[in-house]
Design an enzyme around this catalytic site. Structure first.
Site, mmCIF file in Angstrom:
data_model
loop_
_atom_site.group_PDB
_atom_site.id
_atom_site.type_symbol
_atom_site.label_atom_id
_atom_site.label_comp_id
_atom_site.label_asym_id
_atom_site.label_seq_id
_atom_site.Cartn_x
_atom_site.Cartn_y
_atom_site.Cartn_z
ATOM 1 N N PHE A 79 -38.396 14.747 14.508
ATOM 2 C CA PHE A 79 -37.961 13.358 15.748
ATOM 3 C C PHE A 79 -38.556 12.000 15.024
ATOM 4 O O PHE A 79 -37.995 11.374 15.995
ATOM 5 C CB PHE A 79 -38.452 14.021 17.187
ATOM 6 C CG PHE A 79 -38.284 14.863 18.037
ATOM 7 C CD1 PHE A 79 -36.671 14.885 18.880
ATOM 8 C CD2 PHE A 79 -38.749 15.878 17.907
ATOM 9 C CE1 PHE A 79 -36.621 15.592 19.466
ATOM 10 C CE2 PHE A 79 -38.977 17.005 18.638
ATOM 11 C CZ PHE A 79 -38.172 16.656 19.352
ATOM 12 N N SER A 123 -27.006 11.497 16.707
ATOM 13 C CA SER A 123 -26.726 10.799 17.964
ATOM 14 C C SER A 123 -25.599 10.863 18.393
ATOM 15 O O SER A 123 -24.665 10.628 17.245
ATOM 16 C CB SER A 123 -27.640 9.297 18.080
ATOM 17 O OG SER A 123 -26.918 8.461 19.020
ATOM 18 N N TYR A 147 -28.895 1.455 12.821
ATOM 19 C CA TYR A 147 -29.705 2.643 13.095
ATOM 20 C C TYR A 147 -28.457 3.997 13.554
ATOM 21 O O TYR A 147 -28.724 4.636 12.755
ATOM 22 C CB TYR A 147 -29.832 2.430 14.806
ATOM 23 C CG TYR A 147 -30.932 3.707 15.606
ATOM 24 C CD1 TYR A 147 -31.219 4.531 15.096
ATOM 25 C CD2 TYR A 147 -29.361 4.810 16.865
ATOM 26 C CE1 TYR A 147 -31.500 6.173 15.976
ATOM 27 C CE2 TYR A 147 -29.992 5.377 17.122
ATOM 28 C CZ TYR A 147 -31.263 6.054 16.743
ATOM 29 O OH TYR A 147 -30.879 7.487 17.450
ATOM 30 N N LYS A 151 -28.620 8.033 10.929
ATOM 31 C CA LYS A 151 -28.269 9.141 11.449
ATOM 32 C C LYS A 151 -27.145 9.942 10.833
ATOM 33 O O LYS A 151 -27.413 10.850 10.069
ATOM 34 C CB LYS A 151 -28.146 9.136 13.084
ATOM 35 C CG LYS A 151 -29.493 8.505 14.183
ATOM 36 C CD LYS A 151 -30.372 9.415 13.506
ATOM 37 C CE LYS A 151 -31.438 8.810 14.442
ATOM 38 N NZ LYS A 151 -32.917 10.187 14.235
ATOM 39 N N ARG A 290 -22.717 -5.980 26.803
ATOM 40 C CA ARG A 290 -23.585 -6.157 25.440
ATOM 41 C C ARG A 290 -22.337 -5.671 24.236
ATOM 42 O O ARG A 290 -21.514 -5.148 23.905
ATOM 43 C CB ARG A 290 -24.651 -5.540 25.721
ATOM 44 C CG ARG A 290 -25.447 -5.131 25.058
ATOM 45 C CD ARG A 290 -26.655 -3.686 25.029
ATOM 46 N NE ARG A 290 -26.063 -2.936 25.374
ATOM 47 C CZ ARG A 290 -27.449 -1.244 25.243
ATOM 48 N NH1 ARG A 290 -28.620 -1.680 26.069
ATOM 49 N NH2 ARG A 290 -27.041 -0.165 25.656
HETATM 50 P P1 NAD Z 1 -39.827 7.942 20.349
HETATM 51 O O1 NAD Z 1 -39.659 6.546 19.949
HETATM 52 O O2 NAD Z 1 -40.471 8.215 21.535
HETATM 53 O O3 NAD Z 1 -39.966 9.243 19.588
HETATM 54 C C1 NAD Z 1 -39.894 9.215 17.788
HETATM 55 C C2 NAD Z 1 -41.712 9.199 17.778
HETATM 56 O O4 NAD Z 1 -41.369 9.120 16.457
HETATM 57 C C3 NAD Z 1 -42.782 8.328 17.949
HETATM 58 O O5 NAD Z 1 -43.493 8.249 18.213
HETATM 59 C C4 NAD Z 1 -42.713 7.361 16.871
HETATM 60 O O6 NAD Z 1 -44.535 7.393 16.843
HETATM 61 C C5 NAD Z 1 -42.892 8.479 15.683
HETATM 62 N N1 NAD Z 1 -42.112 8.278 14.823
HETATM 63 C C6 NAD Z 1 -42.213 7.109 13.964
HETATM 64 N N2 NAD Z 1 -41.399 6.256 12.766
HETATM 65 C C7 NAD Z 1 -42.788 7.200 12.339
HETATM 66 C C8 NAD Z 1 -43.154 7.764 11.020
HETATM 67 N N3 NAD Z 1 -42.859 6.897 10.337
HETATM 68 N N4 NAD Z 1 -43.574 8.861 10.635
HETATM 69 C C9 NAD Z 1 -44.480 9.648 11.992
HETATM 70 N N5 NAD Z 1 -44.026 9.297 12.954
HETATM 71 C C10 NAD Z 1 -42.746 8.565 13.374
HETATM 72 O O7 NAD Z 1 -38.126 8.095 20.304
HETATM 73 P P2 NAD Z 1 -37.170 9.858 20.785
HETATM 74 O O8 NAD Z 1 -35.906 8.952 22.267
HETATM 75 O O9 NAD Z 1 -38.038 10.567 21.422
HETATM 76 O O10 NAD Z 1 -36.314 9.766 20.053
HETATM 77 C C11 NAD Z 1 -36.511 10.619 19.368
HETATM 78 C C12 NAD Z 1 -35.695 11.183 18.143
HETATM 79 O O11 NAD Z 1 -34.297 10.953 18.576
HETATM 80 C C13 NAD Z 1 -35.566 10.010 17.190
HETATM 81 O O12 NAD Z 1 -34.862 9.781 16.003
HETATM 82 C C14 NAD Z 1 -34.463 9.332 17.595
HETATM 83 O O13 NAD Z 1 -33.426 8.200 16.719
HETATM 84 C C15 NAD Z 1 -33.357 10.338 18.492
HETATM 85 N N6 NAD Z 1 -32.296 10.599 18.979
HETATM 86 C C16 NAD Z 1 -33.025 9.265 20.585
HETATM 87 C C17 NAD Z 1 -32.163 9.069 21.381
HETATM 88 C C18 NAD Z 1 -32.783 8.248 22.745
HETATM 89 O O14 NAD Z 1 -31.844 8.057 23.550
HETATM 90 N N7 NAD Z 1 -34.180 8.555 23.699
HETATM 91 C C19 NAD Z 1 -30.811 9.423 21.340
HETATM 92 C C20 NAD Z 1 -30.039 9.619 20.311
HETATM 93 C C21 NAD Z 1 -31.107 10.680 19.164
HETATM 94 C C1 WQD Z 2 -26.075 2.579 28.562
HETATM 95 C C2 WQD Z 2 -24.943 1.700 30.112
HETATM 96 C C3 WQD Z 2 -24.860 0.185 28.773
HETATM 97 C C4 WQD Z 2 -29.163 -1.373 30.480
HETATM 98 C C5 WQD Z 2 -28.443 4.256 23.551
HETATM 99 C C6 WQD Z 2 -28.306 3.896 21.983
HETATM 100 C C7 WQD Z 2 -27.434 5.526 21.453
HETATM 101 C C8 WQD Z 2 -28.644 6.662 21.976
HETATM 102 C C9 WQD Z 2 -28.560 6.095 23.698
HETATM 103 C C10 WQD Z 2 -30.200 6.631 20.547
HETATM 104 C C11 WQD Z 2 -24.276 1.040 29.005
HETATM 105 C C12 WQD Z 2 -25.543 -0.504 30.487
HETATM 106 C C13 WQD Z 2 -28.355 -1.313 29.466
HETATM 107 C C14 WQD Z 2 -29.276 -2.654 30.806
HETATM 108 C C15 WQD Z 2 -26.982 -2.029 31.458
HETATM 109 N N1 WQD Z 2 -30.037 6.136 21.261
HETATM 110 N N2 WQD Z 2 -26.558 -0.526 30.607
HETATM 111 N N3 WQD Z 2 -27.822 -2.853 31.460
HETATM 112 O O1 WQD Z 2 -25.349 1.822 24.701
HETATM 113 O O2 WQD Z 2 -24.882 4.450 26.061
HETATM 114 O O3 WQD Z 2 -26.798 4.166 23.705
HETATM 115 O O4 WQD Z 2 -28.978 4.873 24.232
HETATM 116 O O5 WQD Z 2 -29.978 7.476 19.449
HETATM 117 O O6 WQD Z 2 -27.902 5.472 19.843
HETATM 118 O O7 WQD Z 2 -27.082 2.698 21.104
HETATM 119 O O8 WQD Z 2 -27.374 3.649 26.490
HETATM 120 O O9 WQD Z 2 -28.568 3.348 28.130
HETATM 121 O O10 WQD Z 2 -28.712 1.614 26.539
HETATM 122 O O11 WQD Z 2 -26.775 2.487 28.118
HETATM 123 O O12 WQD Z 2 -26.004 -2.663 31.814
HETATM 124 O O13 WQD Z 2 -30.066 -2.863 30.791
HETATM 125 O O14 WQD Z 2 -26.014 1.568 30.543
HETATM 126 O O15 WQD Z 2 -23.494 -1.635 28.547
HETATM 127 O O16 WQD Z 2 -23.235 1.602 29.356
HETATM 128 P P1 WQD Z 2 -26.545 3.590 25.655
HETATM 129 P P2 WQD Z 2 -27.879 2.663 27.053
#
Ligand code: NAD
Ligand code: WQD
Length: 336
Positions: A79, A123, A147, A151, A290
């Site tokens: 993660f 993602s 970003y 991925k 946005r």
């Molecule tokens: P998060 O930031 O809460 O968790 C990521 C964790 O990784 C954190 O605890 C951070 O301290 C740790 N970290 C970052 N860089 C590091 C490094 N160089 N060495 C060690 N630890 C490190 O994010 P999350 O929402 O839990 O996301 C987890 C993974 O899922 C990420 O790779 C993110 O890109 C991916 N992801 C998240 C979402 C989302 O919307 N939350 C969606 C799709 C994919």
């Molecule tokens: C959801 C919807 C916004 C905030 C992002 C990353 C994606 C993944 C998940 C990591 C959209 C709207 C949002 C606000 C709003 N992360 N919005 N007001 O953009 O689908 O995805 O997070 O991998 O890579 O791009 O998620 O939660 O930012 O937005 O109106 O203050 O809510 O326009 O339609 P998104 P989000």
């Protein structure tokens, strides 16, 4: 034992709960750049099991060698990474270094120690503006920011690695929009500063930490003009990782899976659902779109259902209820 990089973060900490409850032992590696150790104390108190921790960076090769050399690790869930789209545009090298180099170093050290089972956090952002809906894994990919590209690069690297040596078994999980919290309310999403994602923003407005939500555009070709996304409960997502690990045992190669619910909700539908569950008003202001946002995104997750025997079961009401429960109990997030 499963090494969970980034295990103190939002999805990682909930996945630790699911792993421990499924009988796995876990070891967390995290540098706490976007999380706090308190999340792991909460994992321990929910599961009644200790969560061993190595504090450090996933790019630190010597540290990883020490970790793999001293623990009986069977597989890795990776993660650790940076995830803020806007920040990635400003600091692309930081994102490529952490997300891409971090994944390469981790995988090199895994190979050195003969540990070749890996689950990677990808993602839905890799689909960019989807050509059709619902989105299937075989749709064209094309990220629109550093970003997303990081991925995509890691997915491609892992596919090449798996092709080079049949001993590798790798699951590339494409998450849609993770939301929600553990049912206890003791764990949840704790973003630094102003949330950029919708759900934490809504819940901080509901709890009174922020005045109003800004809705980014109401002129999309969607049900009410606001953006539509496939929100998935973080515990469903966590359980998806447990299923993927079990499935990988009998596989070889790299395999992509969408993890979503298959249903989209608009921004205003989310606001209404949250107001209903919390009993609190969520005032909002409509603003222009946005940059980089797309109209509508939702998954076809039938491959995960078919192959992993996994399906999201928690609906929008549960997602809002659990988020609210966490937010109410922890209005300022985790303590330091
Ligand atoms: P998060 O930031 O809460 O968790 C990521 C964790 O990784 C954190 O605890 C951070 O301290 C740790 N970290 C970052 N860089 C590091 C490094 N160089 N060495 C060690 N630890 C490190 O994010 P999350 O929402 O839990 O996301 C987890 C993974 O899922 C990420 O790779 C993110 O890109 C991916 N992801 C998240 C979402 C989302 O919307 N939350 C969606 C799709 C994919
Ligand atoms: C959801 C919807 C916004 C905030 C992002 C990353 C994606 C993944 C998940 C990591 C959209 C709207 C949002 C606000 C709003 N992360 N919005 N007001 O953009 O689908 O995805 O997070 O991998 O890579 O791009 O998620 O939660 O930012 O937005 O109106 O203050 O809510 O326009 O339609 P998104 P989000």
């Amino acid at each position: 034992m499963i090494l969970v990089t980034g295990g103190a973060g939002y999805i990682g900490s909930h996945t630790c709960v699911a792993l421990l409850q499924a009988g796995y032992e876990v070891l967390v590696l995290d540098n706490f750049c976007n999380s706090k150790a308190e999340s792991l104390h909460r994992v321990a108190s929910i599961t009644g099991k200790a969560v061993p921790l190595v504090q450090g960076d996933v790019r630190d090769r010597d540290l990883l060698r020490e970790v793999f050399g001293t623990h009986a690790i069977d597989g890795v869930i990776h993660f650790a990474g940076l995830k803020a789209v806007g920040e990635s545009v400003e600091k692309p090298l930081t994102y490529y270094d952490t997300n891409v180099s971090g994944s390469v170093v981790l995988t090199e050290v895994m190979a050195e120690f003969g540990i070749q089972m890996l689950v990677f956090s990808s993602s839905a952002t890799v689909y960019g503006d989807p050509v059709n809906l619902p989105i299937r894994e075989d749709f064209p990919v094309g990220a629109t920011n550093p970003y997303g590209r990081s991925k995509l690069m890691v997915e491609q690297i892992y596919t090449d690695v798996a092709n080079s040596d049949k001993a590798w078994r790798i699951a590339l999980l494409r998450y849609f929009n993770p939301v929600g919290a553990h049912v206890s309310g003791a764990m949840g999403e704790d973003p630094n500063g102003i949330p950029s994602n919708l759900m934490p923003y809504i819940s901080q407005v509901a709890v009174g930490r922020r005045e109003q939500l800004t809705v980014f555009g109401n002129d999309y070709p969607t049900v009410d003009g606001t953006g539509v996304r496939d929100y998935i409960h973080v515990m469903d997502l966590a359980e998806g990782h447990v299923r993927a690990l079990a499935w990988l045992k009998n596989q070889t190669g790299a395999h992509v899976f969408n993890l979503g619910t298959g249903r989209g909700y608009s921004v205003l539908e989310m606001v209404r659902a949250f107001e209903l569950v919390s009993g609190r008003p969520v005032p909002y202001l409509i603003s222009p779109r946005r940059a980089g946002d797309v109209a509508e995104v939702y998954a076809d997750s039938s491959k995960a259902e078919r192959e992993l025997d996994w399906k999201a079961t928690r609906d929008i009401e549960v997602m809002c209820r659990d988020t609210w429960n966490w937010q109410k109990q922890n209005p300022q997030g985790y303590p330091d």
